[in-house]
Scaffold this motif. Sequence first.
Motif, short mmCIF file in Angstrom:
data_model
loop_
_atom_site.label_atom_id
_atom_site.label_comp_id
_atom_site.label_asym_id
_atom_site.label_seq_id
_atom_site.Cartn_x
_atom_site.Cartn_y
_atom_site.Cartn_z
N GLY A 172 38.48 70.02 39.19
CA GLY A 172 37.95 68.94 38.00
C GLY A 172 38.59 69.37 36.68
N ARG A 173 39.57 69.88 36.59
CA ARG A 173 40.23 70.27 35.62
C ARG A 173 41.24 69.41 34.87
NH1 ARG A 173 41.78 76.76 37.15
NH2 ARG A 173 39.64 77.29 37.33
N ALA A 174 41.51 68.14 35.38
CA ALA A 174 42.24 67.24 34.65
C ALA A 174 41.64 66.69 33.59
CB ALA A 174 42.65 65.97 35.76
N VAL A 175 42.46 66.36 32.56
CA VAL A 175 41.72 65.99 31.12
C VAL A 175 41.79 64.60 30.85
CG1 VAL A 175 41.81 66.73 28.71
CG2 VAL A 175 42.24 68.37 30.36
N TYR A 176 40.92 63.97 30.28
CA TYR A 176 40.96 62.64 30.05
C TYR A 176 40.43 62.40 28.56
CZ TYR A 176 41.25 62.49 34.82
OH TYR A 176 41.64 62.99 36.19
N GLU A 177 40.67 61.11 28.01
CA GLU A 177 40.15 60.66 26.69
C GLU A 177 39.18 59.49 26.86
OE1 GLU A 177 43.11 62.58 23.39
OE2 GLU A 177 43.77 61.09 24.52
N PRO A 178 38.03 59.52 27.64
CA PRO A 178 37.46 58.20 27.87
C PRO A 178 37.21 57.31 26.76
CG PRO A 178 35.90 60.16 28.28
CD PRO A 178 37.41 60.78 28.13
N ILE A 179 37.34 56.11 27.17
CA ILE A 179 37.01 55.03 26.18
C ILE A 179 36.21 53.98 26.81
CG2 ILE A 179 39.09 53.91 26.76
CD1 ILE A 179 39.48 53.27 23.69
N TRP A 180 35.15 53.57 25.90
CA TRP A 180 34.07 52.78 26.46
C TRP A 180 34.73 51.30 26.61
CZ3 TRP A 180 29.79 50.56 22.39
CH2 TRP A 180 29.11 49.68 23.20
N ALA A 181 34.43 50.50 27.31
CA ALA A 181 34.97 49.11 27.66
C ALA A 181 34.96 48.29 26.52
CB ALA A 181 34.60 48.39 29.07
N GLU A 182 33.63 48.23 26.01
CA GLU A 182 33.55 47.57 24.64
C GLU A 182 34.47 47.73 23.48
OE1 GLU A 182 31.40 44.74 24.59
OE2 GLU A 182 30.75 45.29 26.87
#
Length: 293
Positions: A172-182
């Motif tokens: 679970g260490r992979a890194v992301y920059e989650p962005i809201w669909a809206e």
Amino acid sequence: MLLLTGATGLVGSAVLRRLVAEGDQVRCLVRNPRRLGAQRVRVQIALGDLTDPPSFRNALRGVQTVVHLAASIRDQPRGSIEELNGIATWRMVEAAERSGVERFVFFSALGASTHQRARCFRAKALAEQAVRDSRLHSTVFAPSIVYAPGDPWLTLLERLALLPVMPVSGRGRAVYEPIWAEDVADCVIASLRAPNGQPHERFELAGPQRLSYNDIVRIALSSMRRDRRLLHVPTAILSRSLRLLEAVWGPRAFATWDEAELLEVPMISQRGTADAESLGVSPLEMLAVLGAR
């Protein structure tokens, strides 16, 4: 006239709401018009899908702009990941060129590369190359993980949260920059409204937080008010289990290894939120969207 594919998806439905509200003439390429809900009476319908290239010709008649969002992160009965993401996009681009389309908007993914371990990312990279090599004025969006409350991914996490522990693929260490669909949809609309710039533009869409997958799961659990310990399932075990599940249940499997593998590949932009902000959008933090406590 604008042709929208993937209009029933997470981003597509948000884009469609904005286009209809602003009075745009929209045609949607769909298999089942009923999935458009109330919007189906406000748009033109073109029956077809990514596995039916002849349907592209009718869908593209009189179209100036294509917004191509349709994709698949798992194999389908009528096409593989490579066919649905790579080959179908190449065919759509060729059909758009023949039909006199002026602009082609395509959704790739952050980290898409022909050398990636994930099949979907390799297919997206090939599709992106086909778009760039075309004669069309093109805009490519490459987002990190896109989410929205109640989306299939967060719904799956909510179901898993019913267990005594929350299973997580690998470390679970992979890194992301989650962005809201809206926020993503706002970026698409802003791009469509802007004057044509370079012949081929590319925007990396990232949220303001750089989070590991473990962090994302904890935020999701907090929004559900569930206190669960994370149980990290070794990749080898998860891979064998999900492949067996898919062999038994096929497309009805609740998850596939190809989907799970995407959650072990980092998706970050060195530009952070700069590309979204250049379009006038300031992405919200995941905490703010989900209302985590």
